[in-house]
Write a protein that holds these residues in place. Structure first.
Motif, short mmCIF file in Angstrom:
data_model
loop_
_atom_site.label_atom_id
_atom_site.label_comp_id
_atom_site.label_asym_id
_atom_site.label_seq_id
_atom_site.Cartn_x
_atom_site.Cartn_y
_atom_site.Cartn_z
N HIS A 199 1.92 -4.36 -14.00
CA HIS A 199 1.62 -2.98 -13.61
C HIS A 199 2.72 -2.49 -12.69
O HIS A 199 3.28 -3.26 -11.90
N ASP A 244 4.44 -7.00 -5.22
CA ASP A 244 3.31 -6.71 -6.14
C ASP A 244 3.50 -5.35 -6.78
O ASP A 244 3.01 -4.36 -6.29
N MET A 245 4.27 -5.28 -7.92
CA MET A 245 4.96 -6.36 -8.56
C MET A 245 6.26 -5.91 -9.18
O MET A 245 6.62 -6.29 -10.27
N GLU A 263 -3.60 -0.87 -12.30
CA GLU A 263 -4.18 -2.20 -12.02
C GLU A 263 -4.78 -2.26 -10.63
O GLU A 263 -5.83 -2.87 -10.41
N GLU A 264 -4.13 -1.62 -9.69
CA GLU A 264 -4.58 -1.71 -8.29
C GLU A 264 -5.89 -0.96 -8.05
O GLU A 264 -6.50 -1.10 -6.99
N GLU A 295 2.37 -10.86 -12.24
CA GLU A 295 1.85 -10.70 -10.88
C GLU A 295 2.60 -11.66 -9.94
O GLU A 295 3.19 -12.65 -10.40
N PRO A 296 2.57 -11.37 -8.64
CA PRO A 296 3.24 -12.25 -7.68
C PRO A 296 2.75 -13.69 -7.79
O PRO A 296 1.60 -13.93 -8.14
ZN LIG Z 1 -0.51 -6.72 -8.74
#
Ligand SMILES: [Zn+2]
Length: 364
Positions: A70, A99-100, A133-134, A158-159
């Motif tokens: 995302h 992120d990210m 996504e968040e 993702e991280p």
């Molecule tokens: Zn993320």
């Protein structure tokens, strides 16, 4: 990589602001277009557009691999003024860098390196960059699931976790439920016997629910917000709780939802309404194990000892794993401080992580 990361971070792309998010998406579309990707902008009314890039060298094939991430961040426009992009002591700082956005840059360089080195690719590569996504992925979930169903594997950028860059091989399922109690108002002094106190009912329900927590199994249910009552001297007519739900196992998720939805009133005459449930099902390790083994052996060839971790939070990888599609998450940047003023990545790890992804895309 850092130049591109800087450009991407300077284009602030908050989940809740469509125009700036779209600019970030447009920049990414241009980058993939420049490198020969087939770019589709999936236009959205409310949220930023989603971006799908397809690469099918030497004609299209039946099967595909999905690279998922995302580009939205939790930071509203203007955050850069107090949290500027900067590089210091081998770390790059800025809103969304960990992120990210660094993960997206790594994916772009993985893609470019496969092309430049003319590595034979046996499957179509699909890159999907989403905008929400968040905030729960409402507008992207169906698109993510549709792409995942066509894919042999999903790599989520993702991280990673910790200074060693652990990838995520399981994630808790995450949900939210609302518990609404309706009682009956009455004068607390003149005729208390006529009232049904919604706050007392809610308190009793929360005390009951609290006992469902099982930290060893990783099942948690927490009242995060409560409210209720109208005024002093009046027996509370209504009360409300927002509950956070988490579980490692799909079976525990179903059991918790069932239990929650079969709650019965404790005080006579009180009424309960329960809505919501799990939004993201658990990502169970069985869907990540084989990909992790592959990634670990590739990493070894790059000179990196790759480890794994379980995460209590969810990502879009939860959706794809829940469909039974092999999913490896946390393949993105190495760093720390997501969603905080200290958010940063370790710059020297970016090439390794890009190489790891490129090798996975060439061999899975
Ligand atoms: Zn993320």
């Amino acid at each position: 990589m850092l130049d591109l990361l800087r450009e991407l971070v300077l284009l602030e792309s908050p989940s809740l602001e469509k125009a700036p998010a779209d600019r970030g998406c447009g920049f990414l579309a241009d980058q993939w277009l420049l490198r020969g990707g087939l770019v589709h902008l999936l236009k959205q009314e409310q949220r930023g557009n989603h971006l799908r890039v397809i690469w099918s060298p030497n004609g299209s094939r039946q099967r595909q691999l999905l690279v998922l991430g995302h580009y939205d961040t939790v930071y509203p426009t203007g955050t850069l003024s107090r949290m500027p992009f900067r590089i210091s002591s081998g770390k790059a700082y800025g809103p969304g860098v960990f992120d990210m956005k660094a993960g997206i840059v790594q994916a772009l360089f993985a893609f470019e390196s496969l092309q430049q080195l003319k590595i034979p690719i046996t499957k179509n590569l699909v890159f999907l960059w989403t905008s929400d996504e968040e905030i729960g992925s409402q507008s992207s979930r169906k698109i993510i699931e549709a792409e995942a169903r066509r894919s042999d594997a999903v790599f989520v950028l993702e991280p990673s976790l910790g200074s060693r860059g652990l990838v995520k091989t399981s994630r808790k399922g995450v949900g939210q439920a609302e518990l609404i109690v309706r009682g009956r108002p009455a004068h607390a002094g003149l005729e208390p016997e006529k009232g049904i106190n919604a706050i007392h009912e809610l308190s009793a329900q929360i005390a009951r629910i609290e006992k469902w927590n099982n930290l060893r199994r990783g099942v948690t249910i927490n009242a995060d917000i409560v409210s209720g009552g109208t005024r002093a001297n009046v027996i509370a007519e209504q009360a409300h709780a927002t509950l956070d739900l988490r579980a490692w196992r799909t079976s525990d998720m179903h059991a918790l939802e069932k239990r929650l939805h079969s709650l019965k009133p404790i005080h006579k005459g009180a009424k309960l309404e329960i809505t919501g449930g799990f939004d993201r099902p658990p990502m169970e390790r069985k869907h990540s194990a084989a990909l992790f083994a592959r990634a670990k052996s590739i990493a070894k060839q790059i000179g990196v000892n790759l480890g794994e971790a379980a995460a209590g939070g969810g990502s879009d990888g939860n959706f794809t794993a829940a469909l039974g599609i092999p999913t490896l998450d946390g393949l993105g940047a190495v760093g720390d401080g997501a969603h905080s003023p200290n958010e940063h990545i370790v710059t020297k790890t970016m090439p390794h992580r890009a190489a790891l992804l490129a090798a996975l895309l060439a061999t899975v």
